[in-house]
Design an enzyme around this catalytic site. Structure first.
Site, PDB file in Angstrom:
ATOM      1  N   HIS A 289       1.608   3.774   7.348  1.00 35.44           N
ATOM      2  CA  HIS A 289       1.259   4.508   6.130  1.00 35.44           C
ATOM      3  C   HIS A 289       1.723   5.962   6.256  1.00 35.44           C
ATOM      4  O   HIS A 289       1.271   6.674   7.158  1.00 35.44           O
ATOM      5  CB  HIS A 289      -0.243   4.439   5.878  1.00 35.44           C
ATOM      6  CG  HIS A 289      -0.711   3.041   5.640  1.00 35.44           C
ATOM      7  ND1 HIS A 289      -1.245   2.255   6.645  1.00 35.44           N
ATOM      8  CD2 HIS A 289      -0.687   2.274   4.527  1.00 35.44           C
ATOM      9  CE1 HIS A 289      -1.557   1.067   6.145  1.00 35.44           C
ATOM     10  NE2 HIS A 289      -1.213   1.054   4.868  1.00 35.44           N
TER      11      HIS A 289
ATOM     12  N   SER B 188       0.814  -1.224   0.000  1.00 38.09           N
ATOM     13  CA  SER B 188       0.000   0.000   0.000  1.00 38.09           C
ATOM     14  C   SER B 188       0.846   1.273   0.000  1.00 38.09           C
ATOM     15  O   SER B 188       0.401   2.308  -0.484  1.00 38.09           O
ATOM     16  CB  SER B 188      -0.933   0.012   1.215  1.00 38.09           C
ATOM     17  OG  SER B 188      -0.193  -0.064   2.418  1.00 38.09           O
TER      18      SER B 188
ATOM     19  N   ASP C 252      -0.507   5.836  11.805  1.00 39.25           N
ATOM     20  CA  ASP C 252      -0.583   4.439  12.268  1.00 39.25           C
ATOM     21  C   ASP C 252       0.781   3.748  12.298  1.00 39.25           C
ATOM     22  O   ASP C 252       0.855   2.530  12.414  1.00 39.25           O
ATOM     23  CB  ASP C 252      -1.561   3.630  11.408  1.00 39.25           C
ATOM     24  CG  ASP C 252      -1.131   3.532   9.946  1.00 39.25           C
ATOM     25  OD1 ASP C 252      -0.036   4.024   9.595  1.00 39.25           O
ATOM     26  OD2 ASP C 252      -1.890   2.947   9.144  1.00 39.25           O
TER      27      ASP C 252
END
Length: 222
Positions: free
Chosen positions: A194, A15, A191
């Site tokens: 990310h 991601s 977090d």
């Protein structure tokens, strides 16, 4: 790393690489780069190296582990025939050990991670000019944090493979740690995984320095 005109530079990962890219866009087309470090690298090379006409392609997929990369390697990497390949993978392989317990998520051991990444490197090297390895990272200053401590083993595997195969290695974790000596982790990530746009800038800078492009632009006045 000697970049030549019209080289294809492919980025593959999870991601952090994906970063909301448009899967329906044509390769190197508008919105195909996402809004993270690949997009920043594309902007830099497009604006400051216009004569090279480099093709920057994002093939990151959110949630990927090394096993997911393996499944799509032929189509997303080899079939595309890139000149240069950048791999940044590993944080999900570690994270699932902590957040995948109740979902009974298949876990990737350190040995399995090393074996699979080595196989992908060996499979790909004959077909590209080179491979750049970027370290996965955590935006966490405490090196004894359980997730960060486990991740350090996976980072070491990647660095060792880079040394074994003579590949450029970009230590993103080092850049993150330098930042955390001065500012809060929340500036770079909410977090710890990310990154914010500022975090993506650090990744892009790592890549540009590792490949010599950032330094080379001023050196030869291209």
């Amino acid at each position: 790393m000697i970049i030549e005109k019209k080289d294809r530079i492919l980025f593959v990962g999870d991601s952090i690489t994906d970063s909301n890219r448009n899967y329906e866009a044509i390769p190197a087309g508008w919105s195909s780069w996402g809004d993270g470090y690949v997009n920043l690298i594309n902007a830099y090379t497009t604006a400051l190296l216009p004569r090279e006409e480099l093709m920057i392609v994002n093939r990151g997929v959110s949630g990927d582990t090394i096993l997911d990369l393996k499944k799509r390697w032929q189509v997303d990497v080899l079939d595309f025939k890139p000149d240069w390949l950048t791999i940044m993978i590993g944080v999900n392989d570690v994270w699932r050990h902590f957040d995948g317990t109740f979902a009974q998520t298949p876990l990737v051991s350190l040995d399995r991670f090393e074996s699979e990444l080595q196989t992908l490197i060996e499979r790909t090297l004959p077909h590209v000019k080179g491979i750049i390895l970027l370290s996965p990272f955590m935006v966490e200053q405490n090196e004894k944090d359980p997730v960060r401590e486990m991740l350090s083993g996976y980072q070491q595997v990647i660095q060792t493979l880079a040394e074994t195969f003579g590949l450029p290695y970009g230590n993103v974790q080092e850049k993150i740690d330098d930042f955390l000596r001065h500012q809060s982790s929340y500036v770079l990530s909410s977090d710890r995984v990310h990154p914010s746009l500022a975090g993506h800038v650090l990744i892009a800078k790592t890549w540009l320095e590792t490949t010599g492009i950032l330094e080379g632009k001023d050196a030869d006045n291209r």
